[in-house]
Design a protein around this motif. Structure first.
Motif, PDB file in Angstrom:
ATOM      1  N   LEU A 268      -1.851   8.100  -3.658  1.00 42.35           N
ATOM      2  CA  LEU A 268      -1.829   7.593  -2.292  1.00 42.35           C
ATOM      3  C   LEU A 268      -0.836   8.331  -1.411  1.00 42.35           C
ATOM      4  O   LEU A 268      -1.045   8.473  -0.206  1.00 42.35           O
ATOM      5  CB  LEU A 268      -1.527   6.088  -2.283  1.00 42.35           C
ATOM      6  CG  LEU A 268      -2.642   5.175  -2.804  1.00 42.35           C
ATOM      7  CD1 LEU A 268      -2.249   3.719  -2.672  1.00 42.35           C
ATOM      8  CD2 LEU A 268      -3.959   5.437  -2.088  1.00 42.35           C
TER       9      LEU A 268
ATOM     10  N   LYS B 189      -4.109   2.520 -11.986  1.00 43.71           N
ATOM     11  CA  LYS B 189      -3.814   2.171 -10.603  1.00 43.71           C
ATOM     12  C   LYS B 189      -3.311   3.441  -9.925  1.00 43.71           C
ATOM     13  O   LYS B 189      -2.950   4.412 -10.608  1.00 43.71           O
ATOM     14  CB  LYS B 189      -2.765   1.056 -10.531  1.00 43.71           C
ATOM     15  CG  LYS B 189      -1.475   1.323 -11.292  1.00 43.71           C
ATOM     16  CD  LYS B 189      -0.577   0.081 -11.271  1.00 43.71           C
ATOM     17  CE  LYS B 189       0.665   0.294 -12.124  1.00 43.71           C
ATOM     18  NZ  LYS B 189       1.528  -0.915 -12.118  1.00 43.71           N
TER      19      LYS B 189
ATOM     20  N   GLU C 253      -3.674  -7.101  -9.735  1.00 44.71           N
ATOM     21  CA  GLU C 253      -4.696  -6.744  -8.751  1.00 44.71           C
ATOM     22  C   GLU C 253      -5.793  -5.842  -9.307  1.00 44.71           C
ATOM     23  O   GLU C 253      -6.864  -5.709  -8.702  1.00 44.71           O
ATOM     24  CB  GLU C 253      -4.052  -6.056  -7.536  1.00 44.71           C
ATOM     25  CG  GLU C 253      -3.217  -6.960  -6.673  1.00 44.71           C
ATOM     26  CD  GLU C 253      -1.786  -7.095  -7.174  1.00 44.71           C
ATOM     27  OE1 GLU C 253      -0.956  -7.651  -6.441  1.00 44.71           O
ATOM     28  OE2 GLU C 253      -1.489  -6.651  -8.300  1.00 44.71           O
ATOM     29  N   TYR C 254      -5.536  -5.220 -10.449  1.00 39.14           N
ATOM     30  CA  TYR C 254      -6.490  -4.268 -11.027  1.00 39.14           C
ATOM     31  C   TYR C 254      -7.148  -4.796 -12.311  1.00 39.14           C
ATOM     32  O   TYR C 254      -7.945  -4.098 -12.932  1.00 39.14           O
ATOM     33  CB  TYR C 254      -5.791  -2.941 -11.335  1.00 39.14           C
ATOM     34  CG  TYR C 254      -5.141  -2.317 -10.126  1.00 39.14           C
ATOM     35  CD1 TYR C 254      -5.817  -1.376  -9.353  1.00 39.14           C
ATOM     36  CD2 TYR C 254      -3.855  -2.685  -9.732  1.00 39.14           C
ATOM     37  CE1 TYR C 254      -5.230  -0.819  -8.238  1.00 39.14           C
ATOM     38  CE2 TYR C 254      -3.262  -2.133  -8.603  1.00 39.14           C
ATOM     39  CZ  TYR C 254      -3.960  -1.196  -7.863  1.00 39.14           C
ATOM     40  OH  TYR C 254      -3.375  -0.648  -6.740  1.00 39.14           O
TER      41      TYR C 254
ATOM     42  N   TYR D 100     -11.806   1.701  -3.784  1.00 36.58           N
ATOM     43  CA  TYR D 100     -11.736   0.851  -2.596  1.00 36.58           C
ATOM     44  C   TYR D 100     -10.447   1.138  -1.820  1.00 36.58           C
ATOM     45  O   TYR D 100     -10.456   1.292  -0.591  1.00 36.58           O
ATOM     46  CB  TYR D 100     -11.809  -0.608  -3.015  1.00 36.58           C
ATOM     47  CG  TYR D 100     -11.954  -1.612  -1.899  1.00 36.58           C
ATOM     48  CD1 TYR D 100     -13.182  -2.217  -1.641  1.00 36.58           C
ATOM     49  CD2 TYR D 100     -10.867  -1.982  -1.109  1.00 36.58           C
ATOM     50  CE1 TYR D 100     -13.324  -3.160  -0.626  1.00 36.58           C
ATOM     51  CE2 TYR D 100     -10.994  -2.906  -0.091  1.00 36.58           C
ATOM     52  CZ  TYR D 100     -12.232  -3.492   0.156  1.00 36.58           C
ATOM     53  OH  TYR D 100     -12.353  -4.422   1.169  1.00 36.58           O
ATOM     54  N   ILE D 101      -9.328   1.223  -2.535  1.00 39.47           N
ATOM     55  CA  ILE D 101      -8.029   1.468  -1.899  1.00 39.47           C
ATOM     56  C   ILE D 101      -7.970   2.847  -1.283  1.00 39.47           C
ATOM     57  O   ILE D 101      -7.506   3.039  -0.154  1.00 39.47           O
ATOM     58  CB  ILE D 101      -6.889   1.292  -2.920  1.00 39.47           C
ATOM     59  CG1 ILE D 101      -6.860  -0.127  -3.454  1.00 39.47           C
ATOM     60  CG2 ILE D 101      -5.544   1.657  -2.298  1.00 39.47           C
ATOM     61  CD1 ILE D 101      -5.938  -0.307  -4.647  1.00 39.47           C
TER      62      ILE D 101
ATOM     63  N   SER E 140      -6.601  -0.547   1.840  1.00 32.26           N
ATOM     64  CA  SER E 140      -6.452  -1.980   1.565  1.00 32.26           C
ATOM     65  C   SER E 140      -7.023  -2.285   0.189  1.00 32.26           C
ATOM     66  O   SER E 140      -7.646  -1.421  -0.432  1.00 32.26           O
ATOM     67  CB  SER E 140      -7.171  -2.817   2.634  1.00 32.26           C
ATOM     68  OG  SER E 140      -8.530  -2.442   2.730  1.00 32.26           O
ATOM     69  N   MET E 141      -6.799  -3.500  -0.290  1.00 34.46           N
ATOM     70  CA  MET E 141      -7.233  -3.862  -1.628  1.00 34.46           C
ATOM     71  C   MET E 141      -8.402  -4.839  -1.580  1.00 34.46           C
ATOM     72  O   MET E 141      -8.439  -5.717  -0.714  1.00 34.46           O
ATOM     73  CB  MET E 141      -6.079  -4.483  -2.416  1.00 34.46           C
ATOM     74  CG  MET E 141      -4.878  -3.569  -2.531  1.00 34.46           C
ATOM     75  SD  MET E 141      -3.730  -4.085  -3.823  1.00 34.46           S
ATOM     76  CE  MET E 141      -4.643  -3.672  -5.297  1.00 34.46           C
TER      77      MET E 141
ATOM     78  N   GLU F 216      -6.631  -9.449  -3.131  1.00 40.74           N
ATOM     79  CA  GLU F 216      -5.204  -9.542  -2.816  1.00 40.74           C
ATOM     80  C   GLU F 216      -4.885 -10.923  -2.281  1.00 40.74           C
ATOM     81  O   GLU F 216      -5.618 -11.463  -1.446  1.00 40.74           O
ATOM     82  CB  GLU F 216      -4.809  -8.477  -1.790  1.00 40.74           C
ATOM     83  CG  GLU F 216      -3.321  -8.433  -1.498  1.00 40.74           C
ATOM     84  CD  GLU F 216      -2.957  -7.286  -0.578  1.00 40.74           C
ATOM     85  OE1 GLU F 216      -1.846  -6.749  -0.708  1.00 40.74           O
ATOM     86  OE2 GLU F 216      -3.788  -6.921   0.275  1.00 40.74           O
TER      87      GLU F 216
ATOM     88  N   ASN G  17      -3.504   0.777   7.320  1.00 39.65           N
ATOM     89  CA  ASN G  17      -3.641  -0.335   6.369  1.00 39.65           C
ATOM     90  C   ASN G  17      -2.570  -0.294   5.294  1.00 39.65           C
ATOM     91  O   ASN G  17      -2.043  -1.337   4.885  1.00 39.65           O
ATOM     92  CB  ASN G  17      -5.031  -0.301   5.731  1.00 39.65           C
ATOM     93  CG  ASN G  17      -6.123  -0.700   6.705  1.00 39.65           C
ATOM     94  OD1 ASN G  17      -5.863  -1.365   7.707  1.00 39.65           O
ATOM     95  ND2 ASN G  17      -7.352  -0.290   6.420  1.00 39.65           N
ATOM     96  N   LEU G  18      -2.233   0.902   4.817  1.00 46.01           N
ATOM     97  CA  LEU G  18      -1.179   1.026   3.810  1.00 46.01           C
ATOM     98  C   LEU G  18       0.174   0.606   4.375  1.00 46.01           C
ATOM     99  O   LEU G  18       0.956  -0.063   3.704  1.00 46.01           O
ATOM    100  CB  LEU G  18      -1.104   2.466   3.289  1.00 46.01           C
ATOM    101  CG  LEU G  18      -2.216   2.907   2.339  1.00 46.01           C
ATOM    102  CD1 LEU G  18      -2.111   4.407   2.065  1.00 46.01           C
ATOM    103  CD2 LEU G  18      -2.141   2.135   1.029  1.00 46.01           C
TER     104      LEU G  18
ATOM    105  N   ARG H 274       0.323  -3.154   4.549  1.00 46.17           N
ATOM    106  CA  ARG H 274       0.530  -3.743   3.227  1.00 46.17           C
ATOM    107  C   ARG H 274       1.979  -3.585   2.790  1.00 46.17           C
ATOM    108  O   ARG H 274       2.577  -4.497   2.220  1.00 46.17           O
ATOM    109  CB  ARG H 274      -0.382  -3.096   2.196  1.00 46.17           C
ATOM    110  CG  ARG H 274      -1.861  -3.388   2.420  1.00 46.17           C
ATOM    111  CD  ARG H 274      -2.671  -3.021   1.218  1.00 46.17           C
ATOM    112  NE  ARG H 274      -2.331  -3.893   0.094  1.00 46.17           N
ATOM    113  CZ  ARG H 274      -1.583  -3.526  -0.931  1.00 46.17           C
ATOM    114  NH1 ARG H 274      -1.082  -2.317  -0.990  1.00 46.17           N
ATOM    115  NH2 ARG H 274      -1.342  -4.372  -1.911  1.00 46.17           N
TER     116      ARG H 274
END
Length: 408
Positions: free
Chosen positions: A176, A215, A265-266, A291-292, A297-298, A301, A377-378, A381
């Motif tokens: 990321l 992840k 989350e994963y 998706y991320i 975004s997740m 969540e 979005n990151l 978050r």
């Protein structure tokens, strides 16, 4: 990420878990994924010194890598950790800096004294039962793998009290971070990254290895260049099954696992429901990662762990909000085929590589730059995570998130 990014550790080894440091950084080495190094035994019986002789010798470090190795840390701090290392290790490697620590381990950045090539050494304490357990499970995986998209173990030193694992390093940062730093990111860029991850994961699954903690933070670039390969790292929760998944037939059911562990989350729904599971849990995690990567975004969540798990076991997610209107239907189809509740209907790694979106490198998809929406979005978050946990890491430092020992 943030508060929600804690791991759920295996119930059988909660006290002994030591996370593999994810900020391992890189030297340039060519090796093929078909050759497996010979397996070595861990320090279970503590029979004194031994170390591997099949050291893999990468080419000399580039000027840029040598520049990265210049360490401005005070010499007394380096000396402090150097003193903890067996002299037979420091005779071969020059200790540069501490880059991570765990309950039973220290990880330092080093240089090989003869070649001046950079590596990481993970020093593990094996006198305690937990340390021996972690050492055995981690080495069981690392000593078997040899693939260009999987972090590589270089050699091992074993002594009665400690085991030293020499690992390759990566200067390119996590997935990321690379997405954000590019300034321009399209679906084609996403498929290039995901294809490398799928190659590594497919290789692991063919060996009967389930990672169980895939992840973005565990996907690291080999070097900062645009042509860098992507590495699957952190095998602290990885495990072997009784046989490999038959990827060619799309068979996830050749073996099953039962231990509940991973990053919430994963985690796949079958893990949360305490059902027997297979390497298909890794494919679910790759659906979440995709998706991320495409949105910042997740899919699942919630501040409440209970509500988070409920949404996962229901498979409840959506493609609403930016940038989803600009994302192709083919990309959404790829995600949907990785996130069905029934693990037997999920794509295998080999099937995912052959999916039209990945196989065509998103050639038919929009070339619209998704970077602005992803970065926004990151940031949102990260801001939410910081407000919930003031002491939590930033997006570029999520490697050091703490693990939880609570059962699901």
């Amino acid at each position: 990420m943030g508060c929600g990014n804690s791991k759920v550790l295996p119930e059988a080894s909660k006290k002994g878990y030591v996370s593999v440091v994810q900020s391992l950084v890189a030297f340039s080495k060519a090796h093929h994924d078909d050759d497996e190094p010979k397996k070595k035994k861990c320090a279970g019986k503590q029979r004194g010194l031994w170390f591997s002789t099949n050291v893999k010798n990468p080419p000399p470090a580039s000027n840029s890598q040598q520049q990265i190795l210049k360490d401005g840390r005070p010499r007394d701090r380096v000396a402090k950790y150097k003193d903890k290392f067996d002299p037979r290790v420091t005779a071969r490697y020059d200790i540069k800096a501490l880059i991570g620590r765990g309950s039973f381990s220290r990880v330092v950045r080093v240089e090989h004294r003869m070649t001046r090539q950079p590596f990481a050494i993970k020093m593990m304490e094996v006198e305690a039962p937990g340390g021996r357990e972690v050492c055995a499970s981690e080495l069981a995986v690392l000593q078997r793998v040899s693939h260009s998209n999987v972090i590589q173990l270089i050699e091992v030193f074993q002594f009665p009290q400690r085991v030293y694992m020499v690992l390759e390093l990566a200067t390119g940062g996590e997935l990321l971070d690379r997405v954000v730093s590019r300034g321009h990111f399209t679906e084609r860029d996403a498929t290039q990254a995901l294809r490398m991850v799928l190659e590594g994961v497919g290789y692991l699954h063919n060996l009967g290895i389930t990672h169980r903690d895939l992840k973005p933070e565990n996907l690291l670039y080999y070097h900062p260049g645009a042509d860098s390969r992507l590495l699957v790292t952190d095998f602290g929760l990885a495990t072997f099954g009784s046989a490999g998944c038959d990827i060619s037939r799309g068979d996830h059911r050749t073996w099953s696992l039962r231990t509940t562990c991973g990053t919430p989350e994963y985690m796949a729904p079958e893990v949360l429901l305490r059902k027997p599971y297979s390497c298909a849990v890794d494919m679910w995690a790759l659906g979440v990662i995709t998706y991320i990567v495409l949105s910042g975004s997740m899919p699942f969540e919630d501040d409440s762990r209970t509500r988070l798990y409920r949404s996962i076991v229901r498979g409840k997610y959506s493609f609403h909000g930016d940038p989803w209107p600009s994302v192709s239907n083919l990309a959404k189809d790829f995600i949907q085929r990785l996130l069905p509740l029934d693990p037997d209907t999920r794509l295998t790694a080999e099937q995912a590589i052959r999916h039209p979106w990945v196989a065509s490198m998103a050639a038919s998809s929009s070339m619209r730059n998704l970077h602005r929406s992803i970065s926004q979005n990151l940031r949102q978050r990260t801001s939410r995570s910081s407000s919930r946990c003031p002491s939590s890491s930033t997006a570029s430092n999520v490697y050091s998130s703490k693990s939880t020992r609570k059962k699901v």
